[in-house]
Enzyme design. Structure first.
Site, PDB file in Angstrom:
ATOM      1  N   HIS A 120      -6.949  27.063  11.956  1.00  0.00           N
ATOM      2  CA  HIS A 120      -6.260  25.921  12.561  1.00  0.00           C
ATOM      3  C   HIS A 120      -5.306  25.283  11.559  1.00  0.00           C
ATOM      4  CE1 HIS A 120      -9.139  24.800  16.117  1.00  0.00           C
ATOM      5  NE2 HIS A 120      -9.108  26.103  15.932  1.00  0.00           N
TER       6      HIS A 120
ATOM      7  N   THR B 190      -4.014  34.721  26.770  1.00  0.00           N
ATOM      8  CA  THR B 190      -2.603  34.931  27.086  1.00  0.00           C
ATOM      9  C   THR B 190      -2.370  35.551  28.460  1.00  0.00           C
ATOM     10  OG1 THR B 190      -2.740  37.021  25.947  1.00  0.00           O
ATOM     11  CG2 THR B 190      -1.907  35.159  24.692  1.00  0.00           C
TER      12      THR B 190
ATOM     13  N   TYR C  21     -20.057  22.496  18.435  1.00  0.00           N
ATOM     14  CA  TYR C  21     -19.181  23.661  18.253  1.00  0.00           C
ATOM     15  C   TYR C  21     -18.980  23.875  16.753  1.00  0.00           C
ATOM     16  CZ  TYR C  21     -15.461  26.764  20.080  1.00  0.00           C
ATOM     17  OH  TYR C  21     -14.684  27.838  20.446  1.00  0.00           O
TER      18      TYR C  21
ATOM     19  N   LYS D 101     -22.968  26.220  19.365  1.00  0.00           N
ATOM     20  CA  LYS D 101     -22.148  27.419  19.495  1.00  0.00           C
ATOM     21  C   LYS D 101     -21.440  27.679  18.183  1.00  0.00           C
ATOM     22  CE  LYS D 101     -17.748  28.907  21.440  1.00  0.00           C
ATOM     23  NZ  LYS D 101     -16.909  29.007  22.632  1.00  0.00           N
TER      24      LYS D 101
ATOM     25  N   LYS E  22     -18.353  29.620  16.382  1.00  0.00           N
ATOM     26  CA  LYS E  22     -17.138  30.425  16.485  1.00  0.00           C
ATOM     27  C   LYS E  22     -17.239  31.554  15.480  1.00  0.00           C
ATOM     28  CE  LYS E  22     -13.717  29.967  18.413  1.00  0.00           C
ATOM     29  NZ  LYS E  22     -13.443  30.576  19.738  1.00  0.00           N
TER      30      LYS E  22
ATOM     31  N   ASP F  20     -19.435  33.360  19.504  1.00  0.00           N
ATOM     32  CA  ASP F  20     -18.198  33.761  20.175  1.00  0.00           C
ATOM     33  C   ASP F  20     -17.254  34.400  19.177  1.00  0.00           C
ATOM     34  OD1 ASP F  20     -15.808  34.002  21.516  1.00  0.00           O
ATOM     35  OD2 ASP F  20     -15.354  31.857  21.481  1.00  0.00           O
ATOM     36  N   PRO F  21     -17.264  35.740  19.067  1.00  0.00           N
ATOM     37  CA  PRO F  21     -16.353  36.401  18.122  1.00  0.00           C
ATOM     38  C   PRO F  21     -14.955  36.614  18.695  1.00  0.00           C
ATOM     39  CG  PRO F  21     -17.830  38.019  19.087  1.00  0.00           C
ATOM     40  CD  PRO F  21     -18.213  36.689  19.687  1.00  0.00           C
ATOM     41  N   ASN F  22     -14.657  36.007  19.811  1.00  0.00           N
ATOM     42  CA  ASN F  22     -13.318  36.108  20.397  1.00  0.00           C
ATOM     43  C   ASN F  22     -12.849  37.544  20.583  1.00  0.00           C
ATOM     44  OD1 ASN F  22     -12.397  33.004  18.978  1.00  0.00           O
ATOM     45  ND2 ASN F  22     -12.234  33.462  21.137  1.00  0.00           N
TER      46      ASN F  22
ATOM     47  N   ASN G 148     -14.419  33.478  28.246  1.00  0.00           N
ATOM     48  CA  ASN G 148     -13.263  32.683  28.604  1.00  0.00           C
ATOM     49  C   ASN G 148     -11.993  33.434  28.207  1.00  0.00           C
ATOM     50  OD1 ASN G 148     -14.136  31.718  25.775  1.00  0.00           O
ATOM     51  ND2 ASN G 148     -11.943  31.299  25.857  1.00  0.00           N
TER      52      ASN G 148
ATOM     53  N   ASP H  89     -12.081  26.472  32.417  1.00  0.00           N
ATOM     54  CA  ASP H  89     -11.209  25.589  31.632  1.00  0.00           C
ATOM     55  C   ASP H  89     -10.125  25.110  32.574  1.00  0.00           C
ATOM     56  OD1 ASP H  89      -9.163  24.514  30.030  1.00  0.00           O
ATOM     57  OD2 ASP H  89      -9.768  25.751  28.311  1.00  0.00           O
TER      58      ASP H  89
ATOM     59  N   SER I  66     -13.386  25.125  25.630  1.00  0.00           N
ATOM     60  CA  SER I  66     -12.601  24.018  25.067  1.00  0.00           C
ATOM     61  C   SER I  66     -11.615  24.527  24.039  1.00  0.00           C
ATOM     62  CB  SER I  66     -13.558  23.026  24.396  1.00  0.00           C
ATOM     63  OG  SER I  66     -12.915  22.269  23.400  1.00  0.00           O
ATOM     64  N   ASN I  67     -10.415  23.954  24.061  1.00  0.00           N
ATOM     65  CA  ASN I  67      -9.495  24.007  22.928  1.00  0.00           C
ATOM     66  C   ASN I  67      -9.494  22.628  22.268  1.00  0.00           C
ATOM     67  OD1 ASN I  67      -7.491  26.165  24.793  1.00  0.00           O
ATOM     68  ND2 ASN I  67      -8.078  26.646  22.704  1.00  0.00           N
TER      69      ASN I  67
ATOM     70  N   HIS J 243     -14.330  20.435  21.364  1.00  0.00           N
ATOM     71  CA  HIS J 243     -13.912  20.260  19.972  1.00  0.00           C
ATOM     72  C   HIS J 243     -13.967  18.789  19.550  1.00  0.00           C
ATOM     73  CE1 HIS J 243     -12.306  24.299  20.605  1.00  0.00           C
ATOM     74  NE2 HIS J 243     -11.907  24.372  19.349  1.00  0.00           N
TER      75      HIS J 243
END
Lengths: 442, 442
Positions: free
Chosen positions: A47, A122, A167, A209, A211, A239-241, A287, A311, A339-340, A367
């Site tokens: 970030h 995306t 988070y 959770k 990240k 959550d490994p995205n 998500n 979301d 959430s973002n 967040h």
């Protein structure tokens, strides 16, 4: 009806009709803002020092206003502004009309110029992510005009508080060149456990959770196991995205079977997550694979998901998110919320939606703790996390109030920070030139 | 906000909040009524001389009332009454609370004592069909309290009129022992064409539906072909109520491919209709195989349906029907509406729902023309079919007004007619003792 009632009814209707007729939209402003954000690590980088949001304020003929909040990337802001122009003159009580006007504003949109949502998601629907903030702002206006909270407009509250999860992020002590932030460093299991302890102490979260997608999967699994030891019985998620291979996801998933509440987006595709789901005895949440209504049929056909992390920012607002809730209920899918980085308007919208949604089955992501208390555009105090939950505002509309001065200050912060879109990867590369964006990574 | 606005806002909210706080439910009445019904033939027999409905009237603390209408069979009325007792004290603005109370009222319900919906649709959700009339009545109250039509509460009108189809039935000239009714006999293709002509002349319908399952399929196919000749270009549908075998359905379906808009419930099961759908180049519609949220996943998995004919009476009311609309949109299914014999409250509810539902893709069914104008419980004139469509009422709530005297009269008619449940088959057998209930029949 007794003889006295029709007359009473008439006078009631007269005043109520006046209250709603004046909800013609006279002005729509879209204001990008920035707020300080810690160096939170994820699979695509870290970030940046500021997170961006766009604040939508819709005003009506008779002086009501409604609030919406969404992504602040410039491509998104440009789309919001095009839609905003068309919305003047529309009826804030007609979300279907608002949706049609948003659609019209996108007719010439090539989709080029950037996705604009500042995240890793995306493949969301352009229409739905532009509609969202306007839908929320209109519901805020409707609630204010009618004297009811948004939860009532959505069918009525089924709970008076909404549970969120803590988070957790691997993070540096502070942004390079800056002093350490209040959270300090968390670059290993013990760092995350300390972060979790601080977060649970301060907010009372009853679910956590992590990240992931940042370190070797074995390290991240060990982090979860350390959390289990430190917080016996606490629901845990990772959550490994989507940066794990199917093989890795199965291996780590099996290892964490006794520990996790669910495994979130181990891989990036519907097909790969279906393979993981077939091999691992854990609910699979997403998500990233199911992010629009178009994704639902193939995901269900493939059997790739147990829990949809909804979301409203990309599912088209609160009403469309209710349609998703109906789908989840119909197809036996669990439901929670993604959430973002966000401010108070988004938080209030999430809370009103969750309050009216029977089948929110898990504590929702937020967040919120990562944001400085002073950094917001709403009057403070309406939303507080206590015991891991937020009491649902019962005031009319969203239940939060715009602080005009704060909005101006946060907009100045946006102008001064120089960022125009979220780009975790470029920022990471400015610090670690060796950083590579690879999916899957492990 | 300018300095003047907050004060204005406060006074507005104050009065609006008063308007909604008083919507505590103080009384719920359930009144069975009967209205004259012509001898309309179908696969299970023939309509009796009276059709039954139950009228729900919910009253609130401050004198508002809301209307709902549903099946009038005694088993259903008994369930409605049990739920009604629990609803006193609930908030008419909280449909979720109302739903939970309905659920509570059904906890001890064995499901024995009869299905109670007076039709051929017997696998609907008990919860949803009991909830429906209360959901509608609460929305009526909400609209009245807030000064907005129900379409606004459902997201806003996307159309100002709703198209219906002319619903054609084979029929006798009149009930045995009675004089012929205004429609006369229609026992062959030319009789149906004459009936259609009268219906189109009087109401201007731009689509026609034939209730089939009465005669040999070849005769019914010939009837459709006669309608095609008489009404070139008019969308046509046939509904044999599932009494055809797969073989017959494919044969007749192929014959009618050039003529039909869609083929409705050719067979009775999801699996059989999937076979028909695979073999015939026509959209397959249903209100018999997909009648509850539980039916949706298997029907989609089997690929058995193109068009869901929704019906708020068994899909849990208007809000739940919106969830169905979201599912239909998501899975690429068409959407229209099914009808049983009904009065004006149900008609108003269908119209408000259709007004706010973007993806109503076909003219909806209605039995409206088969009802005597004098037989209703609402003040006449609010709902008129012209050019095949009804203008959507824009008055607060459903837009129809209860006629207390008419309700009392229709209830007396119920008591006098002696019927307590719909039973087309027994009535048919009283006239034709040879009549057999067989499915499939052809």
């Amino acid at each position: 009806m007794s003889e006295a009632q029709p007359e009473f009814l008439f006078s009631t209707l007269e005043s109520a009709a006046t209250a709603t007729n004046r909800c013609t939209i006279t002005e729509v402003s879209v204001t990008p803002v920035a707020f300080a954000d810690p160096p939170l690590l994820n699979s695509v980088g870290v970030h940046e020092p500021f997170a961006l949001r766009a604040i939508v304020v819709i005003r009506t003929a008779d002086g009501l206003y409604g609030l919406g909040e969404t992504y602040g990337d410039e491509a998104h802001v440009a789309r919001l502004n095009r839609a905003a122009t068309l919305l003047v003159g529309a009826d804030a009580f007609n979300i279907n009309q608002v949706s049609a006007l948003v659609s019209e504003s996108l007719l010439e949109d090539s989709g080029l110029g950037g996705h604009g949502t500042g995240g890793m998601v995306t493949t969301t629907s352009l229409q739905d992510r532009v509609l969202s903030a306007f839908d929320v702002a209109c519901l805020d206006i409707q609630g204010k005009a009618l004297g009811v909270p948004v939860s009532t407009l959505l069918g009525g509250a089924v709970r008076d508080e909404v549970a969120f999860s803590g988070y957790l992020f691997y993070k540096w002590a502070g942004h390079p060149g800056q002093a350490p932030d209040a959270w300090g460093e968390a670059m290993d299991p013990s760092g995350i456990v300390a972060q979790a302890r601080k977060m649970v102490d301060e907010y009372g979260f009853t679910a956590l959770k992590l990240k992931g997608g940042v370190f070797e999967p074995e390290i991240e699994a060990a982090t979860i196991e350390a959390l289990r030891v430190a917080f016996p019985g606490m629901p845990l998620r990772i959550d490994p995205n989507g940066v794990w291979t199917v093989e890795t996801a199965i291996k780590i998933g099996k290892r964490l079977e006794p520990v996790l509440e669910y495994l979130e987006d181990p891989c990036l595709s519907i097909a790969d997550n279906a393979k993981v789901r077939a091999a691992v005895n854990l609910p699979i949440a997403t998500n990233m694979c199911v992010v629009s209504f178009n994704d639902v049929p193939p995901a269900i056909a493939a059997g790739s998901v147990d829990v949809v992390l909804s979301d409203h920012h990309f599912w088209g607002g609160l009403r469309r998110s209710q349609a998703l809730a109906g789908i989840a209920e119909t197809f036996g899918l669990g439901l929670s919320m993604h959430s973002n980085s966000h401010l108070g308007i988004s938080f209030a919208a999430m809370i009103q939606l969750a309050a009216a949604t029977r089948n929110i089955d898990y504590a929702c992501d937020t967040h919120w703790p990562w944001k400085l208390a002073a950094d917001d555009v709403i009057v403070p105090g309406a939303l507080e996390i206590e015991g891991g939950s937020v009491r649902v505002p019962t005031k009319p509309g969203l239940g939060v109030e715009l602080d005009e001065e704060a909005l101006a200050r946060m907009h100045r912060q946006y102008l001064e920070c120089g960022l125009t879109k979220r780009d975790d990867t470029t920022y990471m590369r400015s610090i670690d030139p060796e950083f590579q964006l690879t999916t899957p990574r492990w």
